[in-house]
Design a protein around this motif. Structure first.
Motif, short mmCIF file in Angstrom:
data_model
loop_
_atom_site.label_atom_id
_atom_site.label_comp_id
_atom_site.label_asym_id
_atom_site.label_seq_id
_atom_site.Cartn_x
_atom_site.Cartn_y
_atom_site.Cartn_z
N LYS A 177 13.97 -5.93 4.21
CA LYS A 177 14.36 -5.26 3.25
C LYS A 177 14.00 -3.62 2.12
N GLY A 178 13.85 -2.71 2.74
CA GLY A 178 12.64 -1.87 2.09
C GLY A 178 12.48 -1.16 3.62
N ILE A 179 10.54 -1.33 2.35
CA ILE A 179 9.62 -0.72 3.34
C ILE A 179 8.67 -1.42 3.74
N ASN A 180 8.51 -1.74 5.22
CA ASN A 180 7.46 -2.41 5.87
C ASN A 180 6.15 -1.92 6.49
N TYR A 181 4.92 -2.41 6.90
CA TYR A 181 3.76 -1.76 7.36
C TYR A 181 3.17 -2.64 8.72
N PRO A 182 4.01 -2.18 10.02
CA PRO A 182 3.69 -3.06 10.39
C PRO A 182 1.85 -2.71 11.63
N THR A 183 1.99 -1.25 11.03
CA THR A 183 0.30 -0.95 11.49
C THR A 183 -0.19 0.08 10.39
N ASP A 184 -1.26 0.85 9.80
CA ASP A 184 -1.91 1.18 9.35
C ASP A 184 -1.47 3.15 9.05
N THR A 185 -0.63 3.04 10.23
CA THR A 185 -0.18 4.37 10.05
C THR A 185 1.45 4.65 10.65
N SER A 186 2.08 3.36 10.15
CA SER A 186 3.71 3.40 10.65
C SER A 186 4.24 2.82 9.65
N ALA A 187 5.82 3.22 9.18
CA ALA A 187 6.11 2.50 8.27
C ALA A 187 8.00 1.91 8.90
N ALA A 188 7.80 0.65 8.34
CA ALA A 188 9.37 0.20 9.47
C ALA A 188 10.66 -0.45 8.02
N GLY B 132 -1.81 6.93 3.44
CA GLY B 132 -2.47 7.27 1.97
C GLY B 132 -2.31 7.76 1.58
N LYS B 133 -0.79 8.18 2.15
CA LYS B 133 -0.26 10.08 2.03
C LYS B 133 0.95 9.30 1.40
N GLU B 134 1.63 10.54 0.47
CA GLU B 134 2.68 9.89 0.29
C GLU B 134 3.95 10.93 0.74
N TYR B 135 5.01 10.19 1.75
CA TYR B 135 5.97 10.54 1.57
C TYR B 135 7.37 10.29 1.04
N ILE B 136 8.67 11.56 1.58
CA ILE B 136 10.02 11.16 0.40
C ILE B 136 10.96 11.68 1.53
N PHE B 137 11.58 10.44 1.24
CA PHE B 137 12.86 10.57 2.41
C PHE B 137 13.85 9.69 1.53
N GLN B 138 14.83 9.58 2.39
CA GLN B 138 16.36 9.26 1.80
C GLN B 138 17.37 8.75 3.12
N TYR B 139 18.43 7.93 2.37
CA TYR B 139 19.52 7.48 3.82
C TYR B 139 20.12 8.79 3.71
N LEU B 140 20.88 9.05 4.85
CA LEU B 140 22.17 9.31 5.17
C LEU B 140 23.44 8.99 5.88
N ILE B 141 24.05 8.34 5.01
CA ILE B 141 25.26 7.22 5.52
C ILE B 141 25.75 7.74 6.03
N ASP B 142 26.98 7.75 7.50
CA ASP B 142 27.98 8.19 7.88
C ASP B 142 28.19 9.51 7.56
N PRO C 260 1.21 -1.45 0.08
CA PRO C 260 -0.18 0.25 -0.21
C PRO C 260 0.53 1.40 0.29
N ARG C 261 0.03 2.46 -1.03
CA ARG C 261 1.25 3.24 -0.54
C ARG C 261 0.92 4.73 0.48
N ILE C 262 1.39 4.07 1.68
CA ILE C 262 1.61 5.06 2.60
C ILE C 262 2.74 5.95 2.59
N PHE C 263 3.91 5.14 2.00
CA PHE C 263 5.13 5.69 2.09
C PHE C 263 5.18 5.70 0.84
#
Length: 329
Positions: free
Chosen positions: A235-246, A291-301, A3-6
């Motif tokens: 690996k990637g995006i997981n959805y533990p609940t309808d209002t969270s992403a792991a 249902g909302k799209e969020y934009i993100f990236q990883y900052l490594i070291d 689902p496109r939560i994230f």
């Protein structure tokens, strides 16, 4: 399909400022004067330590325009400026008689940055985009250290350096705390920050009843928390609940990772520092709108910004603005 939560997205175009790789003489380049650049290839992440011939693909950034202007020559043409090899991976480039003349800048334009990609003679190897700030005649000051690095660990010794264009009364602050002061064109000090969080480094110069300043926001991180990744998380995006992403990132040989996004103003914080489990980093982000799209990236070291390797959608702010509303969204 998940689902496109994230929405997995990232800034594709990342600019690398050359303060760590490039030093200048004088310390603050003036558009109407000559400047000598010294490039340390060992500090450049893409090219790496280099000893062969290097050429400069170079232009300038004009005030009010983010695109390269007045580029000298064409890519791969060895008529472009050649750097002088000083040995041990160190190179020099003289821009003379002055910046404006060297780049044939018209009198009605104001240069705010020099732009470079240093490349090998056969153009098979090259640096990232590197930029050097340019100043007008008069009093100016710039923090030169720390350069690209803005994330530090607690109790790490930090070197803070600033250069001014004129002899001036110089001061360095951490937030509102005065660290050191002198009268010169350069000021430096070492300081150890013992608490985590955001801090402002501020450099101030005063001369002829005029005061100017420069500032840099840094973040002092907590120690990495070791925590066992839930076995159900992939690996990637997981959805533990309808209002969270792991989020789960496989990043062997890396020390720490932050999640940056439109939900935290693209700034590192302790709340968004990922936990570590062997070669995996993971983090559950609560309180998301379904249902909302969020934009993100990883900052490594503190140095590398990447998208989620399993992304289905990439945001590119440099080009997305040209997409018509009828096309997306």
């Amino acid at each position: 399909m998940f689902p496109r939560i994230f929405t997995i997205a990232v800034l594709l175009i990342i600019s690398y400022f050359g303060s760590a790789q490039i030093t200048t003489s004088p310390g603050l380049p003036i558009a109407t004067k000559a400047v000598t650049l010294t490039f340390d290839s060992s500090k450049e992440s893409k090219l790496g330590y280099y000893t062969g011939d290097l050429y400069a693909h170079t232009g300038v950034i004009i005030e009010g325009n983010t695109e390269w202007q007045h580029v000298i020559g064409t890519w791969g043409n060895n008529a472009q400026p050649k750097l002088t090899n000083k040995g041990n991976g160190i190179y020099e480039l003289e821009i003379t008689p002055d910046i404006n003349t060297y780049y044939s800048v018209p009198g009605n334009e104001k240069v705010v940055q020099l732009a470079f990609v240093f490349r090998s003679a056969d153009a098979s190897k090259q640096t990232n985009d590197l930029f050097v700030n340019v100043f007008e005649d008069g009093l100016a000051i710039q923090i030169s250290e720390p350069g690209n690095q803005t994330i530090f660990e607690k109790n790490q010794s930090l070197t803070i350096t600033a250069n001014s264009s004129l002899d001036a009364d110089l001061k360095l602050y951490l937030n509102e705390t005065l660290l050191t002061q002198n009268t010169a064109t350069k000021i430096t000090t070492n300081y150890t920050i013992t608490e985590s969080g955001e801090f402002w480094l501020i450099a101030e110069a005063t001369a002829n009843n005029e005061t100017v300043s420069d500032s840099l926001l840094i973040f002092v991180r907590e120690e990495v928390i070791t925590g066992t990744k839930p076995s159900a998380y992939i690996k990637g995006i997981n959805y533990p609940t309808d209002t969270s992403a792991a989020l789960v990132l496989w990043a062997p040989l890396k020390e720490f990772v932050f999640v940056l996004g439109d939900f935290n103003d693209w700034k590192p914080s302790s709340e968004f520092q990922m936990k570590k489990d062997g070669d995996f980093f993971w983090l559950e982000i609560p309180s998301l709108e379904k249902g909302k799209e969020y934009i993100f990236q990883y900052l490594i070291d503190g140095e590398i910004k990447i998208a989620d390797p399993y992304t289905e959608k990439i945001a590119d702010p440099g080009n997305d603005k040209f997409i018509e509303n009828g096309v997306y969204p």
